[in-house]
Design a protein around this motif. Structure first.
Motif, PDB file in Angstrom:
ATOM      1  N   CYS A  83      30.525  -9.747 -74.827  1.00 16.26           N
ATOM      2  CA  CYS A  83      31.605 -10.275 -74.003  1.00 16.26           C
ATOM      3  C   CYS A  83      31.055 -11.020 -72.790  1.00 16.26           C
ATOM      4  O   CYS A  83      29.876 -10.899 -72.460  1.00 16.26           O
ATOM      5  N   GLN A  97      32.032  -7.860 -68.552  1.00 12.30           N
ATOM      6  CA  GLN A  97      32.809  -7.184 -69.576  1.00 12.30           C
ATOM      7  C   GLN A  97      31.864  -6.570 -70.625  1.00 12.30           C
ATOM      8  O   GLN A  97      30.689  -6.917 -70.715  1.00 12.30           O
ATOM      9  N   SER A 116      31.890  -4.558 -74.822  1.00 16.74           N
ATOM     10  CA  SER A 116      32.615  -4.211 -76.046  1.00 16.74           C
ATOM     11  C   SER A 116      31.786  -3.182 -76.803  1.00 16.74           C
ATOM     12  O   SER A 116      30.577  -3.358 -76.992  1.00 16.74           O
ATOM     13  N   CYS A 147      36.842  -7.127 -75.664  1.00 21.29           N
ATOM     14  CA  CYS A 147      36.008  -7.042 -74.466  1.00 21.29           C
ATOM     15  C   CYS A 147      36.784  -6.312 -73.366  1.00 21.29           C
ATOM     16  O   CYS A 147      37.968  -6.565 -73.145  1.00 21.29           O
TER      17      CYS A 147
END
Length: 672
Positions: free
Chosen positions: A182, A186, A188, A195
């Motif tokens: 991401c 962010q 993931s 994300c």
């Protein structure tokens, strides 16, 4: 007088010895205290005996009793070879094969970190043989190595990019592929591909509460981004770092210089020091004695030692690190020396115990009363250690594949080796392959009567190797097979392939019979059925006079047991008179002539009788005319002496018909 080395000699020279002094060894008429190269002193014979080929020096005649080798050969386990065997290595020009670490199948040295290939179930990575490959690597069973995963994969099932099972930071797992993660700030986890925000202070992260970098005005510490570093920490490169490694400083400046020290330490020029003498620590501005096992310390706890009283422990770094402090209280779990206080970090053991190392981590080891299955005890530099058996062994008395005492699952023990299948000259007994009898090439059990195949020059008869088949057997290929039960010798198993019979049976052609058939008799000398004489249907022997019954139309002559024709059937030569009561026999008895004279006289006899009758008739006619001349005329026999037997038979006729010998005309007529 002999040379001083000689006990007996032929002359005074040192090379004239016949025998040597008790402490010396004899070789080539000389006596040696140390035998020359290629020989060793045999204490039993007091001679210098030759070493095995390849040995430069040795302690026996066998090829595994070498001490050093000739040029270009390598010494491995007291044996000279052209190269070092598997699991051995050599360095420089030593030409001595040294054993690798037991985890190595091949190596460049004896260290656990110098493996070049690994034993089964271990995988090579940077010289180490590991039971499990670390993150970012996958085990390759074909090569026995830990292969690096594709870029961006933190875990994988193979080296290809589409074989990822986990991803490095900033990448997420899509199926089996790691794609860029991401945007900054962010993360993931790959579960849903979405994300999520790292948090307002994280510049980047690997997950929630796991910052990898921080934004301005914050500092990273244990995955968090803090505006202020904890006590004993200072700020540098947007991270919180400890003020000192010892942990004595409570507060320091941006350069790491200490401003405040823990209890027991005194601040001196930015450093926290112990002002007390060695063996004492500072508390409440007073020096106190360190714990019993500490040579130096910074507090009262047994984990606050900075040096141990036992110099051996200290020099070997046998100490337990706990919160940056040193534990000197000794080892537990039977360890004599240890790396940590726990009993699975032993370095050596008390007498009577053995050191057992962990196969996955070399630093881990424990002391045991007895070596467990799969290991064997050995002495290494005075240390009793449990060394792991070869991978094929269940139990062993050495590290090689030929030192097994029992085997792992699916394997059988054959002469100290574990094999998947017994060799040709061994048979399976339980879980062990035992040697066949020396006479067998292969077998299925002990002894000389369990052979399956035989060596050259032998054949297999009823699972026994013999030079030739016994009576009652015939050879087919490399085996002896049984003849038909009636055969003593044969060329095949059929009842019609006999060449000699057992007792009570006779050979008829190539079959053994208990009674010879019609037209044959038993020759007891050869135990064989032989043909009767052509005139016999049954007989006792093969001659014409041994008939029991005759071929038709012949009948048995009871006078000589021959087969003749009946005279009353028109035969006149070699015939006999057949009995009316028994048509199968005949006789040559004399009284038969009275009954059958007309059919048995010979031609000569008939002529004589006819002549006599004519003479008699003439005599009746002319007798009165001559009676007056010769009343006493002599008589003549009308039978010729040519057949004396017939003359005897007809005496009665001769007596009845007599003529006068003086009758010259009559005699002349008969003889004409």
């Amino acid at each position: 007088m002999c040379h001083t080395d000689c006990f007996t000699c032929t002359d005074v020279g040192y090379d004239k010895c016949l025998t040597c002094q008790p402490s010396l060894f004899f070789l080539g008429n000389r006596c040696y205290q140390l035998c020359p190269s290629g020989f060793f002193g045999d204490s039993a014979t007091k001679t210098c005996s030759a070493c095995s080929d390849g040995c430069d020096s040795c302690f026996g005649t066998e090829d595994n009793q070498c001490v050093s080798c000739k040029a270009n050969l390598y010494l491995a386990e007291s044996k000279c070879q052209e190269s070092c065997p598997a699991s051995y290595y050599t360095t420089g020009d030593e030409h001595v094969c040294k054993r690798c670490h037991y985890t190595c199948k091949a190596c460049a040295g004896d260290s656990i970190h110098q493996c070049e290939s690994c034993i089964s179930n271990l995988f090579l990575l940077s010289g180490d043989c590991l039971r499990e490959c670390p993150s970012g690597y996958t085990p390759n069973s074909n090569t026995g190595t830990c292969d690096k995963c594709a870029d961006n994969c933190s875990a994988c099932s193979g080296v290809e990019p589409n074989q990822c099972t986990g991803c490095v930071p900033h990448f997420r797992l899509d199926g089996n592929v790691c794609n860029p993660a991401c945007p900054e700030g962010q993360y993931s986890l790959g579960s849903d591909g979405k994300c999520k925000s790292c948090g307002h202070r994280c510049l980047s992260c690997a997950g929630p509460d796991d910052c990898t970098s921080c934004n301005e005005a914050t500092f990273r510490y244990n995955g968090e981004c803090l505006t202020k570093c904890p006590v004993s920490m200072f700020k540098r490169d947007r991270a919180c770092l400890p003020c000192d490694k010892a942990g004595a400083c409570l507060e320091c400046d941006a350069m790491g210089a200490c401003r405040n020290c823990k209890e027991g330490y005194k601040l001196t020029q930015g450093n926290c020091n112990n002002p007390c003498e060695r063996g004492l620590y500072l508390k409440d501005d007073a020096c106190h004695t360190c714990p019993t096992d500490c040579a130096a310390c910074n507090g009262p706890s047994e984990f606050s030692c900075t040096a141990c009283k036992d110099s051996t422990i200290e020099s070997l770094r046998v100490k337990y690190n706990y919160q940056d402090e040193v534990y000197c209280g000794g080892c537990s779990g039977g360890c004599e020396l240890c790396l940590q206080q726990y009993d699975n970090y032993c370095v050596s053991c008390h007498p009577g115990k053995h050191l057992l190392r962990d196969t996955t981590l070399a630093q881990r080891a424990q002391c045991v009363e007895a070596c467990p299955a799969g290991t064997f005890p050995t002495q290494t530099n005075g240390l009793s250690e449990c060394v792991h058996c070869h991978e094929s062994c269940g139990e062993c008395n050495g590290p090689s594949a030929t030192s097994c005492a029992s085997c792992g699952p699916g394997l059988m023990l054959e002469e100290s080796s574990c094999v998947a299948q017994c060799s040709e000259s061994f048979y399976l007994s339980g879980t062990a392959c035992l040697p066949c009898d020396n006479i067998c090439k292969s077998c299925n059990g002990p002894g000389s009567k369990s052979c399956l195949t035989c060596p050259p020059g032998f054949v297999n008869q009823a699972q026994e190797c013999v030079h030739s088949c016994s009576p009652g057997f015939f050879q087919r290929g490399d085996s002896c097979e049984a003849c038909h039960p009636t055969c003593l010798e044969c060329s095949g198993e059929s009842a019609h392939q006999c060449s000699e019979c057992i007792a009570g049976f006779s050979l008829a052609g190539e079959s053994c019979v208990n009674a010879c058939s019609q037209g044959l008799f038993n020759d007891h000398t050869l135990n064989t059925c032989k043909p009767c004489h052509v005139t016999c249907t049954n007989c006792t022997e093969g001659g014409p006079a041994q008939c029991l019954t005759c071929k038709a139309p012949l009948v048995k002559n009871t006078d000589n047991n021959e087969c003749w024709q009946c005279c009353n059937e028109g035969a006149r030569d070699r015939c006999c008179y057949c009995s009316g009561s028994n048509i199968n026999t005949c006789t040559l008895l004399a009284e038969s002539f009275d009954k059958h004279d007309a059919s048995t006289w010979s031609s000569f006899t008939r002529y004589v009788v006819g002549g006599v009758l004519i003479v008699a008739l003439l005599g009746v006619l002319i007798c009165p005319l001559y009676h007056w001349k010769n009343k006493q005329a002599p008589t003549y026999s009308l039978l010729n002496d040519q057949d004396s037997d017939e003359t005897d038979r007809f005496n009665r006729i001769n007596e009845a018909y007599r003529v006068d010998e003086d009758d010259e005309d009559f005699v002349s007529m008969i003889h004409s």
